[in-house]
Write a protein that holds these residues in place. Sequence first.
Motif, PDB file in Angstrom:
ATOM      1  N   ASN A 150       0.820  -1.205   0.000  1.00 25.76           N
ATOM      2  CA  ASN A 150       0.000   0.000   0.000  1.00 25.76           C
ATOM      3  C   ASN A 150       0.860   1.262   0.000  1.00 25.76           C
ATOM      4  O   ASN A 150       0.491   2.270  -0.621  1.00 25.76           O
ATOM      5  N   ALA A 188      -5.847   5.514  -2.218  1.00 22.93           N
ATOM      6  CA  ALA A 188      -4.633   4.768  -1.880  1.00 22.93           C
ATOM      7  C   ALA A 188      -4.165   5.107  -0.466  1.00 22.93           C
ATOM      8  O   ALA A 188      -3.735   4.232   0.296  1.00 22.93           O
ATOM      9  N   GLY A 191      -6.411   3.358   1.879  1.00 26.75           N
ATOM     10  CA  GLY A 191      -6.026   1.945   1.947  1.00 26.75           C
ATOM     11  C   GLY A 191      -4.789   1.741   2.794  1.00 26.75           C
ATOM     12  O   GLY A 191      -4.697   0.765   3.553  1.00 26.75           O
ATOM     13  N   LEU A 192      -3.825   2.654   2.692  1.00 27.96           N
ATOM     14  CA  LEU A 192      -2.621   2.567   3.516  1.00 27.96           C
ATOM     15  C   LEU A 192      -2.961   2.733   4.991  1.00 27.96           C
ATOM     16  O   LEU A 192      -2.441   1.992   5.848  1.00 27.96           O
TER      17      LEU A 192
END
Length: 455
Positions: A150, A188, A191-192
Motif C-alpha cells: 500500500n 490509496a 487503503g494505507l
Amino acid sequence: MKAVPPRRLLAAALCAAGLFVSLPARAETLADALISAYRNSNLLDQNRAVLRAADEDVASAVAALRPVLQWVAEVDLADTAQANGLLSSLSLQGQVMLFDFGRSRIGIDIAKESVLATRQALVGVEQSVLLGAVQAYFGVRSAVENVAINENSVRVVNEFVRATQDQFDVGEVTRTDVAQAEARLAAARAGLAAAQGQLAAAREAYNAATGHYPAPLAVAPRAPALPKSPDAAREIALRSHPAILQAQHQAKVADMQISRAAAQRMPELTGSVALSKNAEGRVDTGVAAIELSQTIYSGGALAAGHRKAIAGRDAARAGLLQASVQVAQDVGNRWADIDVARAQISATDRQIEAATIAYEGVKEEAKLGARTTLDVLNAEQELLDARAARISAEADLQIANYSLLAAMGLLTAEHLNLGIPTYDPEAYYNAVKNAPATSVQGKSLDRVLQAIGRN
C-alpha cells in the motif's frame, strides 16, 4: 522439568528435521514466536495448576485408606453424686477404615484416570496456544507486507498525479483526468491507513499470543511434514488427538463410577482406639473397637446414585464417539483449507503476472493517447489487489498447515522440537501420589514446586 540438549545442538536438529529454514540473525522466526507463546501463556499456567489439583485428588483418595489421628480436649460441668464442678479431659483418638468392599480403591483408580484425562486437556490447551502463535505470526507478516504494497501504491499514484498535473499544465489532458488521479491517490492513502491499522491490531494479537510485541520477522519457514493423504491424517488424529484420549479416560472414569455406586450398598468395617487423661493426668479410659455398619435405607439415594452413574457412563461413551466424529471432520476441513490455499496461490500468481503485463501495457497505451487516466488507475488497482490476495493466500496456507497438525494432535512443543525445557506433568504427580505430608517425600515435593516457580 525435562532435561534438553544445548540450544545450538537443538537448532541444528531443527534444521536437519526441515521444520525451520536458516534465517538471518536477529530476525524473529516462527520458532521464536512458538517458544515465547509456550513460556508466557497464562492459559497454560492456569491449566497446569488445574492438573496439579487433579493430582492432589489422587493423594486425597490414597489418604482415605490411612488412619485418622486427632486429639480432643473436653471440659464438662458436672453435678452428680459422683462428681461436682468442672471436669476436664484430653483424649487421643484414632480411626482407620479396615474394609469397605473396594470403594476406596475404586476412588483411587477414578482419581488416577481423571488425572490422565486432565493431562490430555492440557495438551489440547497447549495446541490452542501454539496455533494462536502461528496465526499471530503470519497475521503480522501479512499485515507488514500489505502495508508495504500500500505504501508503494501511494508512491506510484502520487507520481502519477504529478505526471497528470504536468500534462494538464501543457494541455495534454483535462481537469477530469487530474481529478480522477487525485481521487485515486486519496483512496490509496485510505487503503494505507487501513493497512496500518490492521498491522497495529496484528501486533496486539501477537503480543497477546506470545507475551511481547514482534521484532522484524524472518521469512516464512518451510511447511511442516504432513501426511500424504486425508485418510492417513485421520488415522493419526484418531490415535493421538488429545480430545479423543481425554474422552477415553473420561469413559473409563464413568465405568468405574458405576462400580463405586454399587459398592456404596456394601458394609464398611472400621477400627478405632481412644485414650483419655483426666485433670490429674492419669489415664482415665482406654478403648479399642471394631465397627461393622451398612446402610439399609437412605430414602432412595443409593439407587439414584447408581442410576446416575449409569447415565454418566452412557453420556461419556457418546461423548467419545462424538469426539472421534469431530476430530475426523476437523482433519477433513483442514485438509480442504490446504488445497484451497494452494489453489488460490496458483491462481493469484497467474493473476499477478497478467495484471503486471496489463498495467505496463495500459501505461504505454496511455502515453499514446489510446487509454485514459482512469484505465491506468484501474490497472494499477487490479495489480495491487492481486498482490494483496497473494499475501493472504500464502498466510492462509501456512496457517492451514499448522492447523492440520493441531487437528491430528501433533501441534505440541515436543513434536515441533522447539528445543526448550517442557513442562513435565509426571513430576508433580509422582511427588504427591502417595499423599506425602513432610519427611523425605515432602522434600521431593518441595523440589518440584521450586522448579515450577522458576518457570
